[in-house]
Design an enzyme around this catalytic site. Structure first.
Site, mmCIF file in Angstrom:
data_model
loop_
_atom_site.group_PDB
_atom_site.id
_atom_site.type_symbol
_atom_site.label_atom_id
_atom_site.label_comp_id
_atom_site.label_asym_id
_atom_site.label_seq_id
_atom_site.Cartn_x
_atom_site.Cartn_y
_atom_site.Cartn_z
ATOM 1 N N GLU A 45 0.855 -1.186 0.000
ATOM 2 C CA GLU A 45 0.000 0.000 0.000
ATOM 3 C C GLU A 45 0.889 1.233 0.000
ATOM 4 O OE1 GLU A 45 -3.876 2.025 2.064
ATOM 5 O OE2 GLU A 45 -3.041 0.217 2.963
ATOM 6 N N CYS A 241 -6.471 0.817 2.462
ATOM 7 C CA CYS A 241 -7.426 1.926 2.465
ATOM 8 C C CYS A 241 -7.252 2.852 1.272
ATOM 9 C CB CYS A 241 -7.308 2.709 3.771
ATOM 10 S SG CYS A 241 -7.729 1.740 5.231
ATOM 11 N N ASN A 372 -12.041 -3.460 0.392
ATOM 12 C CA ASN A 372 -10.866 -3.664 1.234
ATOM 13 C C ASN A 372 -11.223 -4.066 2.651
ATOM 14 O OD1 ASN A 372 -8.169 -3.365 2.423
ATOM 15 N ND2 ASN A 372 -8.993 -1.466 3.247
ATOM 16 N N GLU A 373 -11.779 -3.139 3.405
ATOM 17 C CA GLU A 373 -12.002 -3.385 4.831
ATOM 18 C C GLU A 373 -13.417 -2.947 5.184
ATOM 19 O OE1 GLU A 373 -8.371 -3.333 7.917
ATOM 20 O OE2 GLU A 373 -9.305 -1.381 7.645
#
Length: 655
Positions: A45, A241, A372-373
Site C-alpha cells: 500500500e 485503504c 478492502n475493509e
C-alpha cells in the site's frame, strides 16, 4: 568400586537430563493438509512514502505541478544577475488528467533564472551512478531558452551537471544523462534557464539509470530486491485503504494508472492528513507505479497478482460515501475490464491495450478482491452485485471478500456468517493487536469449518504499544509473537491459504504508521526482525503439513512453545519450525515416525535475541537476522536445544 559408582552417577545424570527434554512426536506419513504455494505473500500500500519517494525511483517531487499547491516542492532561484518569473497555466479543459504546466519568462539577457526541487525528503544520489533528466517542453519566444541541469549536495556544491536546449515550438520530450560525482543523502535538483525568452515545461523528471531490471523510469532496485528475496507467493495491491479513498473521488481507479505517465491522473494521497501526529501535506500519488507496474513486478518476483478494487464505498472510518446501487455498474465494469486486461488476448479491447503496452503474454490473474475493509449490510449488497457479474463471466476467478477491520465483533460476525452462507471463496481477515493476542490466538483456526470459505490473513502485525500509536516499534517481541501465530496459520493450511504482514514499506522520515516490514531512507534499506520472520516462513514452508504433537496436542503455547512440521516434497525432506517465546531455554526431543530415517546432519536456521525490545536499524540492519548451523540426527530422533526468545527452523533430509 569408585569407578563403578562414578559411571552410575554419570548415567543417572544423563537420564535426568534426557527426561527433562520435552518429548515431541512427528508423524511424517500422516499428511493433514497441503500448503498453498501462495501461502506467504506481500501486501503493498502507498503509505509511509512507499510509492512516490520510495519504491518508485522518481527523484523529483511534484514533477507535473499537479499538487493542490502547483509549485510545492519547487523554489525559484537566481544567479549572476539573472531574473525571470513563473506562471502556472491551467489547461484542464484540454488535459484534465494533467491540468497544469509552467510558463517560465527569462527576463534578463545575462545570468540565470531557475527552479530547484527538494525531492522526497531530499534526493539520494550515488557517486558514479548515471542519472537521466527529462522534461516535456516547448519554446515560446523568438530565441531558444537553454537549460543547465545541476545536482547540488547539502552544502550546495555541484555534484553533477548537464546541458539541454529544447528547440520545438510544440510539446516534445527532451532528455540528457550525466554521472554524479559524490554520494549524498539529501541532494537537490537545479534547473537553470538562460537566454532571454519564454519556455513552457511539464513532467520535469530525474531517475537513476540502475533501477529494478534497469527499466527506464522504473523502480528502486534495492527495495524490490528485498521483496524478491522473500520469494512471495502473491502480491496484493494497491492496498489497503488507498483502494477506498477518504471519499470516492480520491479512491483508486486502475484505468487512470496505466499508459503514458503524463496521462495518469494524479490525486492527493489519503494518508496525508489521516494522523494528527504525522501530517504529510506533500503526499500525493503520481501513479508512476500503476497497475501495469504492479502486475509486472508480481511477475518478476514469481508472485501471483492479487488486485483489490473499490466496491462503490469510500473508507467507512472516514466519509463512508456510497455509490447508489443503480449507479454501481461502472465500478463492476472496472472489475470485469481488469480481468480482461490481465488475462485477455490481443483480440479483446483490454488485452490489446496490455499488448500495446509491451506485454502480450497474459498475467494469469486468478484472484480479485472486492472491497478492502468494508462492513455492514451496504457492503453485502454491493458484494452480491459484483460477485454475480464476475462469476457470470469469469467463474474460475476467486473473489476475496472483506470481513471488516477487526478479527471479531459484530461487524466481523455479520460478514462471516453471511458470506459463509453465500458460499464465498476467500475471506480476508485482519488483525492488529498486542504480541500477547498473537500468542493467545495461535489456535484461532484449529476449529474453523474445513468445508467453508478459505481464509486470507490479509493484514496483520503485532503492536508493542497500542494499535495506531506512533510509538510502536518493530521489536523482536512482536516478530516472535507473529512467528508463533504463523505456526497456527501453517498448521491449518487446509483452511488458511494466504497470509501477509502489513504495512510493507516505510521511509524513516516520511512514515505515518508503525510498525512496518521494511524501512528505508533515500539511499539504504533494511528488513525488520518481522521481515526475517516472514522471509523464513516463505522460504521454508514445505508442501504438506504433518502432525507435530506434545502429549497428543498441537504445540500452540504449552510452556510458551509453538511449533509446526511439514514435508517438503521438493527437497525430499522434513521442515520443523519451533518458537520459544519464554525467557528460559528449552530442551526438546523429536521422535519422527513414518519415515525410513534421515541423514545424520540437519541444517538449522536461528533467529533470536536475548532482548525482547531489540530492533534492527539503518546503523545495525542485521542485528536480528538468520544464523545458520547444523544439528546431529540419530535415526528418527532429533534433540534440539532452543535458547530463550528464539525462532528455529530445522530442515532434515531423508536418507
Amino acid at each position: 568400586m569408585l569407578r563403578k559408582a562414578f559411571l552410575m552417577l554419570c548415567a543417572a545424570g544423563a537420564l535426568s537430563a534426557n527426561s527433562a527434554r520435552a518429548q515431541y512426536t512427528i508423524a511424517a506419513d500422516k499428511v493433514k493438509a497441503q500448503i498453498s504455494p501462495n501461502m506467504y505473500g506481500i501486501f503493498f500500500e502507498d503509505i509511509n512514502l512507499a510509492a512516490d519517494g520510495g519504491v518508485y525511483a522518481e527523484l523529483v517531487k511534484n514533477r507535473s505541478f499537479e499538487f493542490n499547491m502547483p509549485l510545492m516542492g519547487w523554489d525559484e532561484q537566481k544567479k549572476d544577475g539573472g531574473d525571470g518569473r513563473v506562471e502556472v497555466i491551467n489547461r484542464a479543459a484540454d488535459r484534465p488528467e494533467n491540468a497544469h504546466f509552467i510558463k517560465v519568462y527569462i527576463d534578463s539577457a545575462g545570468g540565470s533564472f531557475g527552479l530547484s526541487n527538494e525531492g522526497f525528503r531530499g534526493m539520494g544520489i550515488k557517486e558514479g551512478e548515471e542519472y537521466s533528466f527529462s522534461v516535456m517542453a516547448k519554446q515560446e519566444g523568438e530565441q531558444n531558452v537553454k537549460l543547465n541541469i545541476e545536482l547540488h549536495d547539502d552544502k550546495n556544491a555541484i555534484i553533477g551537471k548537464a546541458e539541454l536546449t529544447p528547440t520545438d515550438k510544440e510539446w516534445n520530450r527532451y532528455s540528457v544523462k550525466f554521472k554524479a560525482t559524490a554520494t549524498v543523502q539529501k541532494a537537490q535538483l537545479y534547473v537553470w534557464m538562460s537566454g532571454k525568452g519564454i519556455i513552457d515545461m511539464d513532467m520535469v523528471s530525474l531517475f537513476p539509470e540502475h533501477t529494478w531490471k534497469n527499466r527506464p523510469g522504473g523502480l528502486r532496485a534495492d527495495l524490490v530486491q528485498k521483496l524478491a528475496d522473500m520469494k512471495p507467493g502473491f502480491l496484493r495491491f494497491p492496498g489497503g485503504c488507498i483502494v477506498e479513498g477518504r471519499e470516492l473521488n480520491t479512491r483508486y481507479q486502475w484505468k487512470k494508472t496505466i499508459g503514458a505517465v503524463d496521462q495518469r491522473t494524479n490525486i492527493i494521497n489519503r494518508w496525508n492528513t489521516e494522523f494528527s501526529h504525522r501530517p504529510t501535506p506533500d503526499y500525493y500519488q503520481t501513479f508512476g507505479l500503476g497497475f501495469m507496474e504492479y502486475f509486472m513486478t508480481a511477475e518478476d518476483i514469481g508472485a501471483s497478482p492479487l488486485p483489490i478494487l473499490n466496491c462503490g464505498m469510500a473508507c467507512e472510518f472516514n466519509t463512508g460515501e456510497l455509490v447508489p446501487m443503480d449507479k454501481l455498474d461502472p465500478y463492476i465494469q472496472d472489475a470485469l475490464d481488469l480481468i480482461e486486461f490481465a488475462n485477455g488476448d490481443v483480440n479483446t479491447k483490454w488485452g490489446k491495450l496490455r499488448t500495446d503496452l509491451g506485454h502480450p503474454a497474459p498475467f494469469h490473474l486468478k484472484m480479485l478482491g472486492v472491497g478492502n475493509e468494508q462492513w455492514g449490510p451496504q457492503y453485502i449488497e454491493r458484494w452480491k452485485a459484483f460477485t454475480k457479474a464476475i462469476k457470470g463471466k469469469y467463474p474460475d476467478v476467486k473473489i476475496v471478500s472483506a470481513v471488516g477491520p477487526f478479527p471479531g465483533g459484530k461487524e466481523f460476525d455479520l460478514l462471516n456468517k453471511t458470506f459463509r452462507a453465500l458460499g464465498a471463496d476467500i475471506l480476508d481477515e485482519h488483525y492488529y493487536a498486542s504480541p500477547k493476542w498473537f500468542l493467545e490466538h495461535a489456535k484461532r483456526y484449529d476449529n474453523y469449518d474445513r468445508k467453508g470459505p478459505k481464509i486470507f490473513a490479509g493484514e496483520y502485525a503485532a503492536q508493542n504499544v497500542v494499535t495506531g500509536s506512533p510509538k510502536n516499534k518493530n521489536t523482536w517481541e512482536c516478530a516472535l509473537a507473529e512467528a508463533a501465530f504463523m505456526t497456527g496459520l501453517e498448521r491449518n493450511a487446509d483452511v488458511v491459504r494466504m497470509a501477509s504482514y502489513a504495512p510493507l514499506f516505510a521511509h524513516v522520515e516520511g512514515w505515518q504508521w508503525t510498525p512496518d516490514l521494511i524501512w528505508f531512507d533515500n539511499l539504504n534499506s533494511y528488513g525488520s526482525p518481522n521481515y526475517y520472520v516472514q522471509q523464513l516462513f516463505s522460504l521454508n514452508k514445505g508442501t504438506d503439513v504433518v502432525p507435530l504433537l506434545l502429549n497428543n496436542e498441537a504445540v500452540a503455547g504449552q510452556d510458551g512453545c509453538f511449533a509446526t512440521a511439514s514435508l517438503d516434497k521438493n527437497t525430499n525432506g522434513l521442515v520443523i519450525k519451533f518458537i520459544n517465546s519464554t525467557a528460559s531455554a528449552k530442551s526438546t526431543s523429536f521422535k519422527i515416525t513414518g519415515s525410513k530415517g534421515y541423514q545424520k546432519q540437519a541444517s538449522v536456521i536461528t533467529l533470536r535475541s536475548n532482548d525482547k525490545d531489540a530492533v534492527n536499524s539503518l546503523e545495525t540492519p542485521t542485528a536480528i537476522s538468520p544464523k545458520n548451523s547444523t544439528v546431529n540426527v540419530s535415526g528418527n530422533t532429533l534433540k534440539l536445544d532452543v535458547e530463550p526468545y528464539t525462532f528455529k527452523i530445522v530442515r532434515l533430509k531423508n536418507k
